[in-house]
Design a protein around this motif. Structure first.
Motif, PDB file in Angstrom:
ATOM      1  N   LEU A 191       0.813  -1.211   0.000  1.00  0.00           N
ATOM      2  CA  LEU A 191       0.000   0.000   0.000  1.00  0.00           C
ATOM      3  C   LEU A 191       0.846   1.262   0.000  1.00  0.00           C
ATOM      4  N   VAL A 192       2.052   1.135   0.525  1.00  0.00           N
ATOM      5  CA  VAL A 192       2.977   2.260   0.623  1.00  0.00           C
ATOM      6  C   VAL A 192       4.287   1.796   0.015  1.00  0.00           C
ATOM      7  N   GLU A 193       4.977   2.728  -0.648  1.00  0.00           N
ATOM      8  CA  GLU A 193       6.288   2.406  -1.184  1.00  0.00           C
ATOM      9  C   GLU A 193       7.248   3.533  -0.857  1.00  0.00           C
ATOM     10  N   CYS A 194       8.510   3.200  -0.786  1.00  0.00           N
ATOM     11  CA  CYS A 194       9.532   4.185  -0.479  1.00  0.00           C
ATOM     12  C   CYS A 194      10.364   4.421  -1.736  1.00  0.00           C
ATOM     13  N   ARG A 195      10.340   5.681  -2.211  1.00  0.00           N
ATOM     14  CA  ARG A 195      11.153   6.083  -3.360  1.00  0.00           C
ATOM     15  C   ARG A 195      11.971   7.285  -2.939  1.00  0.00           C
ATOM     16  N   ASP A 196      13.275   7.191  -3.128  1.00  0.00           N
ATOM     17  CA  ASP A 196      14.179   8.284  -2.776  1.00  0.00           C
ATOM     18  C   ASP A 196      14.000   8.736  -1.330  1.00  0.00           C
ATOM     19  N   ASP A 197      13.846   7.782  -0.435  1.00  0.00           N
ATOM     20  CA  ASP A 197      13.705   8.021   1.002  1.00  0.00           C
ATOM     21  C   ASP A 197      12.428   8.784   1.367  1.00  0.00           C
ATOM     22  N   ILE A 198      11.419   8.716   0.490  1.00  0.00           N
ATOM     23  CA  ILE A 198      10.110   9.322   0.753  1.00  0.00           C
ATOM     24  C   ILE A 198       9.057   8.223   0.673  1.00  0.00           C
ATOM     25  N   TRP A 199       8.222   8.140   1.702  1.00  0.00           N
ATOM     26  CA  TRP A 199       7.132   7.173   1.705  1.00  0.00           C
ATOM     27  C   TRP A 199       5.952   7.745   0.925  1.00  0.00           C
ATOM     28  N   HIS A 200       5.403   6.953  -0.008  1.00  0.00           N
ATOM     29  CA  HIS A 200       4.273   7.375  -0.832  1.00  0.00           C
ATOM     30  C   HIS A 200       3.164   6.339  -0.744  1.00  0.00           C
ATOM     31  N   LEU A 201       1.942   6.802  -0.601  1.00  0.00           N
ATOM     32  CA  LEU A 201       0.781   5.930  -0.682  1.00  0.00           C
ATOM     33  C   LEU A 201       0.555   5.583  -2.141  1.00  0.00           C
TER      34      LEU A 201
END
Length: 181
Positions: A61-71
């Motif tokens: 449900l959440v992913e981490c891209r470039d040290d930012i968590w995104h829904l």
């Protein structure tokens, strides 16, 4: 929207965690520092919030891209619409904007997304209020234009507003720039 909220209630540990997830969605993502600042706003311990976000990442449900968590994008707009623009409002959007002034355009983009996926007149009114509060289009940056482009998707008058703003910028005199050589 109700299905998204029902599912997220099942996979999050509490109502406060769901609120935190809605805030992350409205901010467009959250760094570890943002999660730390968000935790007291929603009334949870920072470690508990970080653990919840990591747990949701295991569920996809959440992913981490470039040290930012995104829904996940499919959930973001629906959760923002449900949390900030239904009656009763679960959290006033202004509290989030006040707590995170460095994320100024993210909540505006979330408003546009919520207005796009829901029938909420409150979201549409806030979207219109936001664009009408902007300075002259010639002073907009590319991020502001990105939000205006999302606004343009709402209806014909919103599209006309965004198109007119773009035309004003294109018609404005500019200093010549050398692109090559």
């Amino acid at each position: 929207m109700a299905h998204v909220e029902r599912y997220l209630r099942e996979v999050t540990s509490s109502h406060r965690m769901l609120e935190a997830l809605a805030c992350v969605a409205a901010l467009g993502g959250a760094s570890p520092e943002t999660l730390y600042a968000l935790a007291p706003l929603v009334g949870v311990a920072p470690a508990e919030l970080s653990g919840m976000v990591e747990g949701l990442a295991h569920n996809g449900l959440v992913e981490c891209r470039d040290d930012i968590w995104h829904l996940q994008p499919a959930l973001r707009a629906a959760l923002v619409a449900r949390w900030f623009f239904t009656t009763p409002v679960r959290r006033p959007r202004a509290t989030l904007a006040a707590a995170f002034p460095d994320h100024a355009l993210s909540p505006a983009l979330a408003v546009m997304s919520a207005a796009e996926v829901s029938s909420s007149q409150r979201a549409r009114d806030q979207a219109k209020t936001w664009v009408r509060s902007l300075p002259a289009a010639t002073s907009w940056d590319t991020n502001t234009f990105a939000v205006a482009a999302r606004y343009a998707r709402l209806d014909a008058s919103a599209a006309e507003f965004a198109t007119n703003a773009a035309l004003v910028v294109l018609a404005a005199p500019r200093e010549p720039a050398q692109a090559y050589g």
